[in-house]
Structures are given as structure tokens and as C-alpha cells.
Design an enzyme around this catalytic site. Structure first.
Site, PDB file in Angstrom:
ATOM      1  N   ASP A   1      -8.504  -0.551   5.680  1.00  0.00           N
ATOM      2  CA  ASP A   1      -8.449   0.719   6.413  1.00  0.00           C
ATOM      3  C   ASP A   1      -8.054   1.914   5.535  1.00  0.00           C
ATOM      4  O   ASP A   1      -8.351   3.060   5.875  1.00  0.00           O
ATOM      5  CB  ASP A   1      -7.421   0.613   7.547  1.00  0.00           C
ATOM      6  CG  ASP A   1      -6.020   0.301   7.016  1.00  0.00           C
ATOM      7  OD1 ASP A   1      -5.898  -0.562   6.124  1.00  0.00           O
ATOM      8  OD2 ASP A   1      -5.049   0.925   7.467  1.00  0.00           O
TER       9      ASP A   1
ATOM     10  N   VAL B   1     -13.213  -4.256   2.207  1.00  0.00           N
ATOM     11  CA  VAL B   1     -12.576  -2.949   2.218  1.00  0.00           C
ATOM     12  C   VAL B   1     -11.663  -2.865   3.434  1.00  0.00           C
ATOM     13  O   VAL B   1     -12.050  -3.268   4.527  1.00  0.00           O
ATOM     14  CB  VAL B   1     -13.628  -1.808   2.282  1.00  0.00           C
ATOM     15  CG1 VAL B   1     -12.940  -0.447   2.317  1.00  0.00           C
ATOM     16  CG2 VAL B   1     -14.570  -1.888   1.079  1.00  0.00           C
TER      17      VAL B   1
ATOM     18  N   THR C   1       0.880  -1.162   0.000  1.00  0.00           N
ATOM     19  CA  THR C   1       0.000   0.000   0.000  1.00  0.00           C
ATOM     20  C   THR C   1       0.919   1.214   0.000  1.00  0.00           C
ATOM     21  O   THR C   1       2.010   1.158   0.545  1.00  0.00           O
ATOM     22  CB  THR C   1      -0.830  -0.040   1.302  1.00  0.00           C
ATOM     23  OG1 THR C   1      -1.788  -1.069   1.164  1.00  0.00           O
ATOM     24  CG2 THR C   1      -1.502   1.274   1.611  1.00  0.00           C
TER      25      THR C   1
ATOM     26  N   GLY D   1      -5.265  -4.360   7.619  1.00  0.00           N
ATOM     27  CA  GLY D   1      -6.324  -3.361   7.619  1.00  0.00           C
ATOM     28  C   GLY D   1      -7.433  -3.573   8.636  1.00  0.00           C
ATOM     29  O   GLY D   1      -7.913  -2.616   9.252  1.00  0.00           O
TER      30      GLY D   1
END
Ligand code: ASP
Length: 309
Positions: free
Chosen positions: A207, A205, A176, A230
Site C-alpha cells: 500500500d 507491491v 516502513t 499492505g
């Protein structure tokens, strides 16, 4: 003169030194160096923290090396679903997108949500419709194809497994991406962008697009971009928690960053790291994994590109 500065990350994870060839290491460091210089130049020429953070993230999204934009991992259906967010610490305006595909630079779409819509967070088809209103060009599938990422996915497709770039598999390629910046006016901003987890499904989904969890900015305290597992960063509301520690417990940037990464997220069972900046241009980049692709540059002479501790 007021100090200005910027920090970026390309993901934290289990970077095994032996798996990283000198050639690969050079590639990563070059990509990080290019990205930090782009953001730094914006600040140097009097540009805003938001512009600097966005520009650096765009550069990382355009590299196939990181799990964002071009280098995004494959989902369970062999597609790419990307998430991104951006926040302006001066106005505390924010924009985020989730579950989008075929967009070259998700961070710019997040910025458009912040600046050109009445909303903060758009997801899936709706976010794509918004992009189409703004005449975003859609890339072909080929643009996002990467052999390494595809093999990563082939290994676990048709199973219930999903894989964080940071996971035990000890892949040396992940990340990321994010940037935090402090401009000459003392305004700060944060931007984060990701392809999420390999083989993710059910509209998972993380964080990264969640304001307060993976990304946050407030001139009063700090701008933060997180990377890591996440689900835990969401539960820990990590980025906002760090800002709260500064605001309510009067911790310094470094103390608050260490508290969330070396204590609170570990207590929850998560791992990862973050980059953070305050209005005086101070930077913190803690992580509890073996490494985190990162770089920082300040107007008072710090200029570093690092991977390991
Ligand atoms: N935090 C990201 C997510 O869970 C992954 C990462 O940082 O690599 O989607």
C-alpha cells in the site's frame, strides 16, 4: 501564531517489550528523534510541509533500523525492491515509485516523479530509467546489507512464505517509515517509504506507494501515512477512506483515524497503524498492534518519541 507540526512513524507491529533491550530502544528513539527534528526545523524556518515530510523520511531511510532505504528487507531473490510515495495536500499533486532498487532515498525519487514528470506512479525498470535520466547515483548491494535482515530472509527463503515486518514472528526490528507535516501556511503533506515484505516475489507491491491506500494528502481534510498489512490497506483504501470520513461525515481527525484503524481495517482482517495531520496542525497516531515507532512535535509544545501504547 499559526501552529505548525510534524509526525513520523517507523512502522507498526508486534513489538514485544521483553525482546527490546534498553540499548535497542535507545537506538530507535534516537533515530526517531533525529528524524523528527530535521523535519521540524524545516517547518520552523518557514519551509513547506512537503520539504519537511521528505527530509524526515530521508533521515529514516538512511537508518539501518527501519524497513526502508538502507534497512530494506530482502526479496525472494535476495535483492531489495523499494516503494515510496509523496503527496502535497495544497495542490494534490503526488508522486510514487515501486519495485526500485539501489536508490538511496526512494522518497526523493517519488518527489521527482511528482515534480519533474507528467506522471504520478512509475514502477520497476521504467522508474529506474527515470532515475538514470536524473543522474541518480546507484548504491552497491553492500549499502543495503544488514545481517539481521539477511537472517530474517534466510529463515524463509526457498519457501512460499513471505513475512511482513509486523508478523507473528515477533521480530523486534521492522518498519516502513512515513511522515506527515503541517507548515506555517496551513499546507499539509504526507510521505511514505518501505522495503515491503521479506521474501516477497512476483513483483508484489504493498500500500505504501499507492496514493489513497498507504499515503494521501488534501488540505481540505488530512495528510496520512500508513503502516501495516499492505494488502488490507489497499483493499480498505485506508488513507483516502479516512479523508472521506472527515469530508463527508464531518468527523474530526482523531475520530476518522480511530474509525479506520480500530474498526474498518480490523473488520477486513488487517492490522497496523497510521499517522495523520490536519491543516490546523492536529495530529493522530492510532495503531492496533502492540506498538508503533512514532514521534510528533508541534509548535505549541508537544514533543514526544514513543514506541508502545
Ligand atoms: N505496509 C507495508 C507493505 O505492505 C509494510 C509495512 O507497513 O511495514 O508493504
Amino acid at each position: 501564531m499559526k501552529m505548525f507540526s510534524i509526525a513520523i512513524h517507523g512502522g507498526a507491529g508486534t513489538l514485544v517489550k521483553g525482546m527490546m533491550t534498553p540499548q535497542k530502544e535507545k537506538e530507535y528513539k534516537t533515530a526517531l528523534k533525529i528524524a523528527i527534528e530535521i523535519g521540524y526545523k524545516v517547518l520552523e524556518s518557514g519551509g513547506s510541509a512537503v520539504d519537511a515530510a521528505e527530509k524526515s523520511v530521508i533521515s529514516l531511510e538512511n537508518s539501518h533500523l527501519f524497513n526502508a532505504g538502507k534497512g530494506s528487507v530482502f526479496t525472494a531473490t535476495e535483492s531489495h525492491e523499494m516503494d515510496a510515495s509523496i503527496m502535497d495536500g495544497k495542490t494534490r499533486k503526488a508522486g510514487a515509485v515501486s519495485l526500485i532498487s539501489r536508490i538511496k532515498n526512494p522518497v526523493s525519487l517519488a518527489r521527482d516523479v511528482m515534480e519533474k514528470s507528467e506522471h504520478v506512479f512509475l514502477a520497476g525498470e521504467g522508474a529506474m530509467e527515470f532515475a538514470s535520466h536524473l543522474n541518480y547515483k546507484l548504491e552497491n548491494k553492500d549499502y543495503f546489507y544488514d545481517e539481521f535482515r539477511h537472517n530474517q530472509w534466510l529463515e524463509i527463503k526457498d519457501t512460499d512464505d513471505f513475512q511482513l515486518d509486523h508478523s507473528i514472528k515477533k521480530d523486534h526490528k521492522f518498519g516502513t517509515v512515513g511522515a506527515v507535516a503541517c507548515d506555517r501556511e496551513g499546507n499539509i503533506a504526507a510521505a511514505t517509504s518501505t522495503g515491503g515484505m521479506t521474501n516477497k516475489r512476483f513483483g508484489r507491491v504493498g500500500d505504501s506507494p499507492m496514493i489513497g491506500s498507504g499515503n494521501y494528502a488534501n488540505n481540505k481534510t488530512c495528510a496520512v501515512s500508513c503502516t501495516g498489512s499492505g494488502e488490507y490497506f489497499i483493499r480498505g483504501v485506508v488513507a483516502y477512506d479516512m479523508a472521506c470520513l472527515m469530508e463527508h461525515k464531518e468527523m474530526t481527525l482523531g475520530e476518522a483515524a480511530d474509525e479506520v484503524i480500530h474498526k474498518r481495517i480490523l473488520e477486513l482482517g488487517g492490522d497496523g497503524g497510521l499517522i495523520a495531520i490536519d491543516k490546523d496542525g492536529n495530529i493522530a497516531m492510532p495503531f492496533n498492534t502492540e506498538g508503533m515507532y512514532r514521534a510528533s512535535k508541534t509548535s505549541n509544545g508537544i514533543d514526544e518519541v514513543l514506541i508502545y501504547k
